[in-house]
Enzyme design. Structure first.
Site, PDB file in Angstrom:
ATOM      1  N   HIS A 236      -0.836  -3.217  -4.322  1.00  0.00           N
ATOM      2  CA  HIS A 236      -0.803  -3.072  -2.864  1.00  0.00           C
ATOM      3  C   HIS A 236       0.373  -3.898  -2.333  1.00  0.00           C
ATOM      4  CE1 HIS A 236      -2.547  -7.055  -3.025  1.00  0.00           C
ATOM      5  NE2 HIS A 236      -3.608  -6.587  -3.701  1.00  0.00           N
ATOM      6  N   ASP A 237       0.477  -3.963  -1.010  1.00  0.00           N
ATOM      7  CA  ASP A 237       1.635  -4.647  -0.416  1.00  0.00           C
ATOM      8  C   ASP A 237       1.754  -6.109  -0.854  1.00  0.00           C
ATOM      9  OD1 ASP A 237       2.200  -2.316   0.814  1.00  0.00           O
ATOM     10  OD2 ASP A 237       1.652  -2.963   2.844  1.00  0.00           O
TER      11      ASP A 237
ATOM     12  N   GLY B 220      -0.259 -14.686  -6.070  1.00  0.00           N
ATOM     13  CA  GLY B 220      -0.568 -14.673  -4.638  1.00  0.00           C
ATOM     14  C   GLY B 220      -1.520 -15.807  -4.277  1.00  0.00           C
ATOM     15  N   GLU B 221      -1.367 -16.299  -3.048  1.00  0.00           N
ATOM     16  CA  GLU B 221      -2.241 -17.384  -2.577  1.00  0.00           C
ATOM     17  C   GLU B 221      -3.619 -16.883  -2.165  1.00  0.00           C
ATOM     18  OE1 GLU B 221      -0.283 -19.570   0.521  1.00  0.00           O
ATOM     19  OE2 GLU B 221       0.969 -20.664  -0.908  1.00  0.00           O
TER      20      GLU B 221
ATOM     21  N   ALA C 215      -3.508  -1.495  -9.637  1.00  0.00           N
ATOM     22  CA  ALA C 215      -4.010  -1.124  -8.305  1.00  0.00           C
ATOM     23  C   ALA C 215      -3.165  -1.853  -7.259  1.00  0.00           C
ATOM     24  CB  ALA C 215      -5.496  -1.439  -8.147  1.00  0.00           C
TER      25      ALA C 215
ATOM     26  N   SER D 203      -5.956  -6.570  -0.803  1.00  0.00           N
ATOM     27  CA  SER D 203      -6.674  -6.776  -2.060  1.00  0.00           C
ATOM     28  C   SER D 203      -6.958  -5.414  -2.674  1.00  0.00           C
ATOM     29  CB  SER D 203      -8.005  -7.485  -1.773  1.00  0.00           C
ATOM     30  OG  SER D 203      -8.864  -7.369  -2.886  1.00  0.00           O
ATOM     31  N   SER D 204      -6.905  -5.342  -3.987  1.00  0.00           N
ATOM     32  CA  SER D 204      -7.227  -4.073  -4.653  1.00  0.00           C
ATOM     33  C   SER D 204      -8.664  -3.675  -4.348  1.00  0.00           C
ATOM     34  CB  SER D 204      -7.037  -4.215  -6.168  1.00  0.00           C
ATOM     35  OG  SER D 204      -5.749  -4.715  -6.437  1.00  0.00           O
TER      36      SER D 204
ATOM     37  N   HIS E  49       1.105  -7.317  -3.851  1.00  0.00           N
ATOM     38  CA  HIS E  49       1.813  -7.331  -5.143  1.00  0.00           C
ATOM     39  C   HIS E  49       3.303  -7.033  -4.952  1.00  0.00           C
ATOM     40  CE1 HIS E  49      -2.330  -6.085  -6.637  1.00  0.00           C
ATOM     41  NE2 HIS E  49      -2.082  -7.153  -7.356  1.00  0.00           N
TER      42      HIS E  49
ATOM     43  N   GLN F 238      -7.479 -19.918  -8.002  1.00  0.00           N
ATOM     44  CA  GLN F 238      -6.841 -19.419  -9.233  1.00  0.00           C
ATOM     45  C   GLN F 238      -5.419 -19.977  -9.366  1.00  0.00           C
ATOM     46  OE1 GLN F 238      -6.843 -15.161 -10.792  1.00  0.00           O
ATOM     47  NE2 GLN F 238      -4.921 -15.125  -9.700  1.00  0.00           N
TER      48      GLN F 238
HETATM   49  O1  PAF Z   1      -4.940 -12.270  -9.840  1.00  0.00           O
HETATM   50  C1  PAF Z   1      -5.016 -11.375 -10.708  1.00  0.00           C
HETATM   51  O2  PAF Z   1      -4.685 -10.204 -10.498  1.00  0.00           O
HETATM   52  C2  PAF Z   1      -5.562 -11.739 -12.081  1.00  0.00           C
HETATM   53  O3  PAF Z   1      -6.572 -12.699 -12.003  1.00  0.00           O
HETATM   54  C3  PAF Z   1      -4.456 -12.183 -13.066  1.00  0.00           C
HETATM   55  C4  PAF Z   1      -3.785 -13.469 -12.612  1.00  0.00           C
HETATM   56  C5  PAF Z   1      -3.427 -11.078 -13.221  1.00  0.00           C
HETATM   57  C6  PAF Z   1      -5.079 -12.465 -14.458  1.00  0.00           C
HETATM   58  O4  PAF Z   1      -5.706 -11.328 -14.971  1.00  0.00           O
END
Ligand code: PAF
Length: 289
Positions: A38-39, A152-153, A36, A190-191, A41, A158
């Site tokens: 987006h910009d 991404g931040e 999914a 965000s997706s 990614h 995470q």
């Molecule tokens: O940030 C995400 O998209 C997910 O949490 C990740 C890091 C790909 C792990 O599934």
């Protein structure tokens, strides 16, 4: 015509393709995603090209990081558009395993991260989340063995959990964080933005606006707790159900009560209807822009 990236589905094929891309000397960047795209990614993929000779992305909607009441079933899956976008960005390789490839019958090992994964932020509201993320990211890093991996931040906690994971498990990979990419009105890409109704979409930028206001107020000398109290009120008045709005030390995620306890990072999570949004902002960062 842009060449389609090589698509591999199994760990064995991934390892063979990475070895071929590496050719003994080239560097590899991995961009792990759940699709999914987006910009935000796309910015990660572009940054990956700047940092390494070859770029691989993974697309895997990881069931282990969703709770039973969460949106695994309805998480957006946009395979064709994702591959088209990755082709446009000259991605060399896409790893798109099945759930059975990642978690085959008999799978019985989970990583349970502590430290930044126990900061009382996302972990408080999604208790299963970091164990699922840590387990899949450790697997992806071990399977692909990239030189760098880019995250991404927007998922700030995470990112810190993954940095700690790579250090603690001696994974020979550099974990790189990339600044949040935003829509024109400030909403973090965000997706999950795809879930928002038109009126929710109009309200959603309040989160970023509130972070900016809190950051400006704190910088001007307002006490952190007071600035946050105003921010919480503003978010709730806009119609969100707030999970948290907090000021933390950007490196340790410890609660920060003043600028002196920084560098400060403001972090927010709130639900708008059924959609849960998160965002964050470094206090100094905003004031320089
Ligand atoms: O940030 C995400 O998209 C997910 O949490 C990740 C890091 C790909 C792990 O599934």
């Amino acid at each position: 015509m842009t060449a389609r990236p090589r698509i591999v589905r199994t760990v064995k094929a991934l390892r063979a393709s990475i070895a071929a891309l590496r050719g003994g000397k080239r560097t590899i960047a991995l961009v792990p995603t759940m699709g999914a795209l987006h910009d935000g990614h796309i910015a990660l993929v572009r940054h990956a090209h700047e940092r390494a000779d070859r770029v691989a992305a993974s697309i895997f909607v990881n069931p282990a990081q969703f709770g039973p009441q969460e949106d695994f079933g309805r998480y957006p899956r946009t395979w064709k558009a994702d591959i088209k976008a990755l082709a446009k960005e000259k991605t060399d390789l896409v790893f798109a395993p099945s759930v059975e490839d990642i978690y085959p019958e008999g799978f019985a090992t989970r990583i349970v991260p502590e430290g930044p994964a126990r900061a009382g932020l996302e972990d408080k509201f999604r208790p299963h989340f970091f164990s699922g993320v840590a387990t899949v990211v450790a697997k992806l890093l071990i399977e692909a063995m990239p030189d760098i991996a880019i995250f991404g931040e927007k998922d700030y906690q995470q990112l810190l959990v993954i940095r700690r994971l790579a250090l603690d498990l001696d994974l020979p990979v550099k974990i790189v964080g990339h600044p949040i990419v935003r829509e024109k009105d400030g909403l973090a890409c965000s997706s999950r933005n795809a879930y928002l109704s038109p009126s929710e979409r109009e309200t959603a930028p309040v989160l970023h606006r509130t972070l900016k206001e809190c950051a400006a107020a704190i910088k001007k000398g307002e006490r952190v707790m007071e600035a946050l109290a105003h921010g919480r009120q503003r978010i709730e008045e806009a119609g969100f159900a707030l999970d948290y709005l907090e000021a933390r030390n950007a490196e340790t995620l410890e609660t920060a009560r003043s600028l002196a306890e920084g560098p400060l990072r403001l972090l927010v999570a709130a639900k708008l209807g059924t959609t849960r949004l998160i965002d964050n902002l470094g206090v100094r960062q905003i004031l320089r822009s």
